[in-house]
Scaffold this active site. Structure first.
Site, PDB file in Angstrom:
ATOM      1  N   THR A 181      44.986  71.532-109.158  1.00 38.76           N
ATOM      2  CA  THR A 181      45.478  70.766-108.012  1.00 38.76           C
ATOM      3  C   THR A 181      46.839  71.347-107.624  1.00 38.76           C
ATOM      4  O   THR A 181      47.501  71.985-108.450  1.00 38.76           O
ATOM      5  CB  THR A 181      45.642  69.280-108.370  1.00 38.76           C
ATOM      6  OG1 THR A 181      46.571  69.199-109.455  1.00 38.76           O
ATOM      7  CG2 THR A 181      44.322  68.662-108.791  1.00 38.76           C
ATOM      8  N   GLU A 324      39.534  68.162-106.278  1.00 40.86           N
ATOM      9  CA  GLU A 324      38.691  67.385-107.183  1.00 40.86           C
ATOM     10  C   GLU A 324      37.297  67.145-106.632  1.00 40.86           C
ATOM     11  O   GLU A 324      36.404  66.726-107.364  1.00 40.86           O
ATOM     12  CB  GLU A 324      39.343  66.008-107.441  1.00 40.86           C
ATOM     13  CG  GLU A 324      40.598  66.050-108.284  1.00 40.86           C
ATOM     14  CD  GLU A 324      41.877  66.234-107.460  1.00 40.86           C
ATOM     15  OE1 GLU A 324      41.795  66.836-106.365  1.00 40.86           O
ATOM     16  OE2 GLU A 324      42.940  65.793-107.899  1.00 40.86           O
ATOM     17  N   LYS A 429      56.384  51.801 -95.510  1.00 35.29           N
ATOM     18  CA  LYS A 429      56.334  50.339 -95.419  1.00 35.29           C
ATOM     19  C   LYS A 429      57.669  49.873 -94.869  1.00 35.29           C
ATOM     20  O   LYS A 429      58.696  49.971 -95.534  1.00 35.29           O
ATOM     21  CB  LYS A 429      56.057  49.728 -96.788  1.00 35.29           C
ATOM     22  CG  LYS A 429      55.377  48.404 -96.690  1.00 35.29           C
ATOM     23  CD  LYS A 429      54.777  47.987 -98.019  1.00 35.29           C
ATOM     24  CE  LYS A 429      53.846  46.797 -97.829  1.00 35.29           C
ATOM     25  NZ  LYS A 429      53.331  46.297 -99.076  1.00 35.29           N
ATOM     26  N   TRP A 434      52.900  48.143 -92.736  1.00 35.75           N
ATOM     27  CA  TRP A 434      52.530  49.551 -92.854  1.00 35.75           C
ATOM     28  C   TRP A 434      52.713  50.290 -91.529  1.00 35.75           C
ATOM     29  O   TRP A 434      52.392  49.776 -90.466  1.00 35.75           O
ATOM     30  CB  TRP A 434      51.067  49.692 -93.259  1.00 35.75           C
ATOM     31  CG  TRP A 434      50.743  49.082 -94.589  1.00 35.75           C
ATOM     32  CD1 TRP A 434      49.990  47.971 -94.796  1.00 35.75           C
ATOM     33  CD2 TRP A 434      51.174  49.528 -95.860  1.00 35.75           C
ATOM     34  NE1 TRP A 434      49.921  47.714 -96.148  1.00 35.75           N
ATOM     35  CE2 TRP A 434      50.635  48.643 -96.822  1.00 35.75           C
ATOM     36  CE3 TRP A 434      51.961  50.596 -96.300  1.00 35.75           C
ATOM     37  CZ2 TRP A 434      50.853  48.783 -98.185  1.00 35.75           C
ATOM     38  CZ3 TRP A 434      52.178  50.735 -97.659  1.00 35.75           C
ATOM     39  CH2 TRP A 434      51.630  49.842 -98.589  1.00 35.75           C
TER      40      TRP A 434
HETATM   41  P1  AMP Z   1      44.019  69.724-102.026  1.00 33.88           P
HETATM   42  O1  AMP Z   1      43.452  69.177-103.283  1.00 33.88           O
HETATM   43  O2  AMP Z   1      45.274  70.485-102.220  1.00 33.88           O
HETATM   44  O3  AMP Z   1      43.010  70.490-101.261  1.00 33.88           O
HETATM   45  O4  AMP Z   1      44.447  68.503-101.119  1.00 33.88           O
HETATM   46  C1  AMP Z   1      43.574  67.447-100.849  1.00 33.88           C
HETATM   47  C2  AMP Z   1      44.249  66.456 -99.951  1.00 33.88           C
HETATM   48  O5  AMP Z   1      44.410  66.994 -98.635  1.00 33.88           O
HETATM   49  C3  AMP Z   1      43.470  65.197 -99.736  1.00 33.88           C
HETATM   50  O6  AMP Z   1      43.576  64.294-100.803  1.00 33.88           O
HETATM   51  C4  AMP Z   1      44.112  64.665 -98.459  1.00 33.88           C
HETATM   52  O7  AMP Z   1      45.338  64.030 -98.730  1.00 33.88           O
HETATM   53  C5  AMP Z   1      44.377  65.930 -97.685  1.00 33.88           C
HETATM   54  N1  AMP Z   1      43.324  66.143 -96.691  1.00 33.88           N
HETATM   55  C6  AMP Z   1      42.289  66.990 -96.741  1.00 33.88           C
HETATM   56  N2  AMP Z   1      41.555  66.922 -95.609  1.00 33.88           N
HETATM   57  C7  AMP Z   1      42.116  65.977 -94.827  1.00 33.88           C
HETATM   58  C8  AMP Z   1      41.813  65.409 -93.539  1.00 33.88           C
HETATM   59  N3  AMP Z   1      40.800  65.833 -92.782  1.00 33.88           N
HETATM   60  N4  AMP Z   1      42.628  64.431 -93.080  1.00 33.88           N
HETATM   61  C9  AMP Z   1      43.691  63.989 -93.799  1.00 33.88           C
HETATM   62  N5  AMP Z   1      44.021  64.493 -95.006  1.00 33.88           N
HETATM   63  C10 AMP Z   1      43.248  65.472 -95.523  1.00 33.88           C
END
Ligand code: AMP
Length: 539
Positions: A181, A324, A429, A434
């Site tokens: 991650t 994940e 917040k 929110w």
């Molecule tokens: P990563 O594991 O680095 O690929 O990041 C994943 C995170 O990217 C997700 O948990 C979201 O917070 C964000 N994310 C991915 N796609 C979207 C989307 N279409 N809209 C909003 N957030 C997104």
């Protein structure tokens, strides 16, 4: 009653052999900045077999981790095929990480070999002495190897190896690839994809991206992050022509590649597409070969989807996922039978779960919330390509009754369309209410002078927290905070309107190219931003 079906194993090996046999003459094209290198599937598969022999001779065995510190190119694809198929684990390393984080990941995964692009050798050289498990390093192409220590040359080693490899039988549940991650919350954690999960995920991508052999598929999403959304595997499975941009990821270079090699389909994060749009508008670059693009990784502004439709004639489709979740979780195709305007409402949502993935919204008390378009809670996910744990660490707080807690916050409408309103750590917040940073960002992105915007919560004596908007203007454009504030007025509740505004030349980005809110918050806390205040917060 038992079924009568065979229990054949879903392995990357079967996927690899299928591609090399059925699509032997189909092409893998790597951009080199001023021209392209063309190879066939058969050539790539042969080199993958040679690479497996090289790694085998270096002592790589079943379950061993092989790190790759590489761009999107043919050699990285060879690693994608050879390493899992020999029973080892492909560990893609994020080349934008700081040396300390990179060393942490290499050590955590206990990589035994690292395959590094010549241009990235200094990064590896800086950490090698802190990575005791790394027994061998193989360098792809040229680079400054003076401080690297002992290593092999990729091309020489591959050329000297046999073209025949005796691929082993593999249990479909064993680890094929791993990715960490990006560590926005705590230390990076390892996620291990199985052969089976990658196979099933290929089906999900195949269906939801609507791909077939006729596509010329430009993979902008980095191959060092979440297997480039699984696209190299699904492309190989279907025989798509693969277009790999190597390290040439600037808007101009990408547009040059598009003009030269005419992809029909691509995928990337909003920042990349915003850059390509601006470049194409400014230079009249011809992107007409592109018909569709999948955009995700962070919220996709409606204005970007509309600009792609209106200015480039490209269908930009929003998708959501995370490391994940392999990452395919949901995709925003509109329901059929709507007007273009109504369709856009659904295209601007985060999307609906793809078959195989279940999503739900959970409240602070752990109860599942209604799909009413209003109840805000944390998104949880479940499915065969969604991780059930992290590598080597207990993280019970990330799971809930067998569901992954995504850390994303959003609402679900009655048709099952999800809208993400924030990351849980980014929610604002204000006076107990929110405010959605994502919604404010989307609206700001629609202002004609705005290239990009992020909104973060900052401490406020009266309201506990208030939104701060950081904005990058388009080249040559002008707008002041009062303009932008009145542009938002009427589109959101009045107490959402930010008083604090910052104009920046560019936004800080994370290692995977997303806007980095953490950095903005830190700069603000350190008093390093030039903030203009306008208006007053009202209830
Ligand atoms: P990563 O594991 O680095 O690929 O990041 C994943 C995170 O990217 C997700 O948990 C979201 O917070 C964000 N994310 C991915 N796609 C979207 C989307 N279409 N809209 C909003 N957030 C997104």
């Amino acid at each position: 009653m038992k079924s009568t079906m065979q229990a054949s194993q879903l392995t990357i090996t079967s996927l690899m052999l299928r591609g090399s046999q059925l699509f032997a003459t189909n092409e893998v094209i790597t951009w080199q900045g001023d021209g392209a290198r063309h190879s066939t599937y058969a050539q790539v598969a042969e080199r993958a077999a040679r690479l497996a022999n090289v790694l085998h001779d270096l002592g790589v065995g079943e379950g061993d981790r092989v790190g790759t510190l590489c761009w999107n190119n043919q050699e990285h694809l060879e690693c994608y095929l050879a390493i899992p198929c020999m029973g080892a684990v492909l560990h893609t390393l994020n080349l934008r990480l700081a040396p300390k984080q990179l060393a942490h990941i290499v050590n955590d995964a206990q990589d035994s070999v690292v395959i590094v692009d010549g241009s990235l050798v200094p990064l590896l050289a800086a950490i090698r002495e802190h990575c005791p498990t790394v027994r061998h390093v193989i360098v792809v192409g040229r680079g400054d190897t003076s401080n690297l220590g002992e290593h092999l040359d990729y091309d020489e080693a591959v050329a000297a190896a046999s073209t025949v490899y005796d691929w082993p039988e593999i249990d479909e549940l064993s680890g094929a690839a791993m990715c960490y991650t990006t560590g926005t919350t705590g230390d990076p954690k390892g996620v291990v994809y199985s052969h089976r999960s990658i196979w099933l995920h290929c089906f999900a991508i195949w269906g939801s991206f609507r791909l077939d052999e006729s596509e010329r598929l430009l993979t902008i999403v980095p191959m060092f992050h979440v297997n480039a959304w699984g696209i190299p595997y699904v492309a190989w499975m279907l025989g798509c022509t693969m277009l790999l941009p190597d390290r040439f990821l600037q808007p101009q270079a990408l547009c040059d590649f598009v003009q030269a090699e005419r992809p029909t389909f691509t995928s990337g994060v909003p920042t990349i597409f915003t850059g390509m749009l601006q470049w194409a508008e400014a230079t009249h670059a011809d992107l007409s070969s592109l018909k569709r693009a999948i955009c995700g990784g962070s919220a996709v502004p409606r204005a970007l989807i509309e600009a792609f439709r209106d200015k480039l004639n490209i269908e930009l489709i929003q998708a959501w996922g995370m490391t994940e979740t392999s990452p395919m979780g949901c995709i925003a195709y509109p329901p059929p039978g709507l007007s273009e305007e109504d369709e856009m409402v659904f295209r601007s949502k985060t999307g609906r779960a793809v078959p195989g993935v279940e999503l739900r919204i959970v409240g602070e008390d752990g109860g599942v919330l209604d799909w009413d378009g209003q109840s805000v809670g944390e998104l949880e996910a479940r499915g065969p390509w969604i991780t059930a744990s992290y590598y080597g660490v207990e993280a019970p707080e990330r799971f809930h009754d067998g569901w992954l807690r995504t850390g994303d916050v959003g609402v679900m409408d009655s048709r099952g369309y999800l809208t993400i309103t924030d990351r849980s750590k980014d929610v604002i917040k204000s006076g107990g209410e929110w405010i959605s940073s994502v919604e404010l960002e989307n609206l700001l992105a629609a202002h004609p002078s705005v290239a990009e915007a992020v909104v973060v919560g900052v401490t406020d004596a009266l309201w506990q927290e208030r939104p701060l908007a950081a904005v990058v203007l388009k080249p040559g454009a002008s707008a002041d905070p009062a303009d932008l504030r009145s542009f938002l007025d009427g589109k959101v509740a009045r107490f959402w309107l930010p008083e604090r505004w910052v104009f920046l030349a560019e936004l800080p980005k994370t290692s995977v190219g997303k806007q980095d809110k953490k950095v903005i918050r830190q700069l603000y806390a350190d008093g390093k931003l030039e903030v203009t205040e306008v208006g007053k917060a009202v209830r």
